[in-house]
Design an enzyme around this catalytic site. Structure first.
Site, short mmCIF file in Angstrom:
data_model
loop_
_atom_site.label_atom_id
_atom_site.label_comp_id
_atom_site.label_asym_id
_atom_site.label_seq_id
_atom_site.Cartn_x
_atom_site.Cartn_y
_atom_site.Cartn_z
N THR A 1 61.86 -33.91 -62.01
CA THR A 1 62.08 -35.27 -62.57
C THR A 1 60.66 -35.99 -62.01
OG1 THR A 1 64.25 -35.25 -61.43
CG2 THR A 1 63.26 -37.47 -61.76
N TYR B 1 64.18 -23.29 -54.87
CA TYR B 1 64.87 -24.09 -56.12
C TYR B 1 65.54 -23.03 -56.71
CZ TYR B 1 65.04 -27.88 -59.29
OH TYR B 1 65.28 -28.97 -60.18
N LYS C 1 67.48 -25.84 -52.96
CA LYS C 1 67.87 -26.77 -53.88
C LYS C 1 68.88 -25.99 -54.72
CE LYS C 1 66.69 -30.33 -57.13
NZ LYS C 1 65.79 -31.27 -57.66
N VAL D 1 69.46 -33.29 -53.41
CA VAL D 1 68.25 -33.71 -53.87
C VAL D 1 68.53 -34.33 -55.30
CG1 VAL D 1 66.01 -33.04 -54.72
CG2 VAL D 1 66.90 -32.15 -52.54
#
Length: 302
Positions: free
Chosen positions: A51, A139, A167, A207
């Site tokens: 993001t 991640y 994540k 998250v």
């Protein structure tokens, strides 16, 4: 939740990276947005992630963003710095720079494009974890990287003392639940529609990209669940889904939709800004969410 279970807090925002009208990094806007997110209930911030448009920001910009946000929120708010890249050596360099700039943790994505086998994925993560003294959040987002971090790999990686969190964007409730039950890894939902389902089976929190625009609403779901109001948590979670769908599953990347909704400056190419119709739809869904939650509820769940 204890610090051991949620090492970076429960409610984390995957923060946008604001740019000026000319496309330059806007550290002042980043600092202002970060401070407002913390004031509205975010326990921690994740910078320089998907993001945050990390593929199109320079190493120097990543460091400058981290320093600006650290100064804005102070030392008591966990900041996790995205340092992932398809190059192990570059990832290690980014990790060390983030440590020097004041990060509290590292978000390390699976190396993308080259599609390494599991042994190489494991070696990559271990090399990065050994490169600094910071805790690491892995991640797992195979939809973008092309490579899954398989549950068996996660079980082995969990033995490293600095690999503390995941994540999770794998969309594998069975695999995630098994790893949560078998390790001390703190799982963070990276897919807003799974925030509550994962939390209910032992995840540490989330998250979230949507938290850029709705930090209090997303946090209220966890607060209700922790208070024992599981039915209320489910109801509140369902209320967030229309905005989640428009921001995350309507064909535009989250960086585009978040910036359109917030009026937070341009995105960098190859991304393109949302058109007027998409922006109007996002704003209408956001307004409806705020009205559905109601200000008294939000005030009670800061």
């Amino acid at each position: 939740m204890t610090a051991l279970v949620a090492p970076f807090g429960r409610a984390l925002c995957a923060m946008i990276t604001p740019f000026t009208a000319s496309g330059a990094l806007d550290p002042d806007a980043a600092a202002e947005h970060a401070a407002s997110l913390v004031a509205d209930g975010c326990d921690g911030l994740v910078l320089n992630g998907t993001t945050g448009e990390s593929p199109t920001t320079s190493d120097a910009e990543k460091t400058a963003l981290l320093r600006a946000v650290r100064q804005a929120v102070g030392g008591g708010v966990p900041i996790v710095a995205g340092v992932g890249s398809p190059d192990t050596r570059h990832t290690i360099t980014l990790a060390r720079q983030a440590e020097q700039a004041g990060a509290d943790g590292l978000l390390v994505v699976t190396p993308y494009y080259s599609r390494p086998p599991q042994a190489a994925v494991e070696a990559h993560f271990l090399r990065v974890a050994d490169a600094t003294g910071l805790p690491v959040m892995l991640y797992d987002i195979p939809g973008r990287t092309g490579t899954r971090v398989e549950p068996e790999t996660l079980l082995r990686l969990a033995e490293h003392p600095r690999i503390v969190a995941v994540k999770d964007c794998a969309y594998d409730m069975l695999g995630s639940t098994k790893v949560i039950g078998a390790t001390s890894l703190a799982y963070y939902s990276g897919c807003e529609e799974l925030n509550l389902p994962l939390y209910a089976v032992g995840a540490a929190g989330y998250v979230s990209t949507v938290a850029n625009a709705a930090p209090r609403e997303l946090r209220a779901v966890l607060d209700a669940f922790d208070a024992g109001d599981t039915a209320g948590a489910a109801r509140l979670h369902r209320l967030t889904l229309p905005l989640t769908e428009l921001m995350m599953a309507a064909g535009l990347p989250g960086a585009v939709t978040a910036k359109a909704l917030l009026g937070a400056g341009p995105v960098r190419e190859p991304l393109q800004p949302a058109d007027r119709g998409a922006t109007d739809g996002l704003r209408a869904a956001h307004r409806e969410l705020r009205e559905a939650y109601g200000e008294p509820l939000l005030a009670a769940n800061p």
